[in-house]
Design an enzyme around this catalytic site. Structure first.
Site, PDB file in Angstrom:
ATOM      1  N   TYR A 197       0.840  -1.202   0.000  1.00  0.00           N
ATOM      2  CA  TYR A 197       0.000   0.000   0.000  1.00  0.00           C
ATOM      3  C   TYR A 197       0.871   1.246   0.000  1.00  0.00           C
ATOM      4  CZ  TYR A 197       0.832   0.957   5.004  1.00  0.00           C
ATOM      5  OH  TYR A 197       1.397   1.256   6.212  1.00  0.00           O
ATOM      6  N   CYS A 198       0.254   2.361  -0.390  1.00  0.00           N
ATOM      7  CA  CYS A 198       0.909   3.666  -0.364  1.00  0.00           C
ATOM      8  C   CYS A 198      -0.183   4.720  -0.203  1.00  0.00           C
ATOM      9  CB  CYS A 198       1.755   3.893  -1.616  1.00  0.00           C
ATOM     10  SG  CYS A 198       0.818   3.790  -3.155  1.00  0.00           S
ATOM     11  N   THR A 199       0.110   5.964  -0.495  1.00  0.00           N
ATOM     12  CA  THR A 199      -0.844   7.043  -0.239  1.00  0.00           C
ATOM     13  C   THR A 199      -2.073   6.962  -1.137  1.00  0.00           C
ATOM     14  OG1 THR A 199       0.983   8.478   0.405  1.00  0.00           O
ATOM     15  CG2 THR A 199      -1.120   9.543  -0.046  1.00  0.00           C
ATOM     16  N   ILE A 226      -4.231   4.569   0.762  1.00  0.00           N
ATOM     17  CA  ILE A 226      -4.788   4.921   2.069  1.00  0.00           C
ATOM     18  C   ILE A 226      -6.020   5.805   1.930  1.00  0.00           C
ATOM     19  CG2 ILE A 226      -4.307   6.125   4.247  1.00  0.00           C
ATOM     20  CD1 ILE A 226      -1.273   5.450   3.619  1.00  0.00           C
TER      21      ILE A 226
END
Length: 344
Positions: A197-199, A226
């Site tokens: 996952y990332c932003t 996110i």
């Protein structure tokens, strides 16, 4: 019309402060083949400029990456403009979770070699072979399994202020460093479920393809990152497994996801998750600083910077002459952060 801004930042910020309408902060990206990024950029700029869009957009042969703010009353017109582009038709728009509408004050569209710098030179690497999307519901279900590994593909300063429960940090300063490091760290997990996952999704999508390229099997990436996860989880009444603040690359420097404060002020050690840039114009180091330390140190990262900051402006300019104002001035690396703050 000119295809770039010609007004000073000070004036643009003042114009933003005087706006009487609301803005919506949005991010989106798409991996796609763009034959002529410069021509695409020059066609896109006037359309978005006319709609009053502010923000930062990167265009490359591999696609587009955007973080922008749109006047609320132009939102539908903006979507119509965007969806008229074939490879962007119906694209997911990540709406900011904690938004004051003051994230950007100018429109910048730049042509880059890649929309996210990755350091990949292998010609056989193919973004078409990427991990499976998981939405908020599937993410929560998969992370309940003991054989699932959650990997944070953001930088250390992002992870520090907020991350998912039990997420693994890949302790590096850049995405290009993280990719080979993640492969090495996860060598004994090739048969596990791996969720990256990332932003907003752009980095973890590429990271999922990179792991598959290196022989991993069960690789997933969080759809919309996110931001999308939080919006969808809250809308569906699902538990939000992200703790703390989500770092964002605009004027806000973060959006609150949960009430927990999981990081500390870099100067006094008290609970704090407020990022700031050192007020010394010859430094601008990004670090975490509480209100008390901001007042005590005039918003600076060290005594040395505080002394410079309190000099007359002309003296400060003289000290900055000849300083390389390239990447190192705004470097966020741990190697640079620690010695500066240890001066205290």
């Amino acid at each position: 019309m000119a295809l770039h801004n010609r007004v000073s930042a000070a004036e643009l910020k003042e114009r933003l402060a005087q706006e009487t309408f609301k803005r919506v902060t949005i991010s989106f990206y798409q991996y796609a083949k763009i034959e002529d990024p410069q021509a695409f950029r020059d066609q896109l700029y006037p359309s978005l400029f006319e709609l009053g869009v502010f923000g930062r957009i990167y265009v490359a042969h591999e696609g587009i990456n955007a973080q922008i703010s749109v006047p609320e009353h132009h939102f539908e017109a903006f979507k119509t403009c965007l969806y008229a582009i074939d490879f962007l038709d119906g694209i997911r728009l990540n709406i900011a979770v904690d938004d004051d509408g003051k994230s950007f004050w100018v429109l910048k569209i730049k042509v880059r070699e890649k929309i996210v710098a990755d350091g990949i030179t292998d010609p056989t690497f193919d973004m078409a072979n990427r991990g499976k999307y998981v939405d908020a519901k599937a993410f929560n279900e998969l992370t309940n399994h003991p054989d699932t590994v959650v990997v944070d593909m953001r930088n250390h300063y992002e992870y520090e202020v907020g991350h998912f429960e039990q997420a693994i940090e890949v302790p590096s300063d850049t995405f290009r460093e993280q990719l080979p490091m993640a492969v090495e760290m996860l060598q004994d997990k090739k048969d596990h479920n791996i969720i990256m996952y990332c932003t907003g999704g752009i980095r973890c999508e590429k990271a999922s393809a990179y792991l598959l390229h290196h022989g991993f099997k069960n690789v997933y990436h969080l759809e919309g990152g996110i931001i999308e996860y939080t919006n969808k989880a809250k809308a569906a009444g699902l538990p939000v497994k992200f703790k703390g603040k989500n770092f964002v690359f605009d004027e806000r420097l973060g959006e609150r996801i949960s009430d927990e404060i999981i990081s500390q002020c870099h100067q006094c050690g008290q609970p704090c998750d407020t990022h700031t840039n050192c007020k010394n114009d010859g430094c601008h180091l990004l670090f975490i600083q509480c209100e008390a330390c901001a007042a005590k140190h005039d918003g600076c990262c060290s005594e040395a910077c505080q002394q410079v900051y309190n000099l007359p402006e002309e003296a400060q300019k003289d000290l900055r002459k000849g300083i390389d104002k390239g990447q190192m001035i705004f470097n966020k690396s741990r190697q640079r952060l620690r010695p500066r703050l240890n001066q205290e």
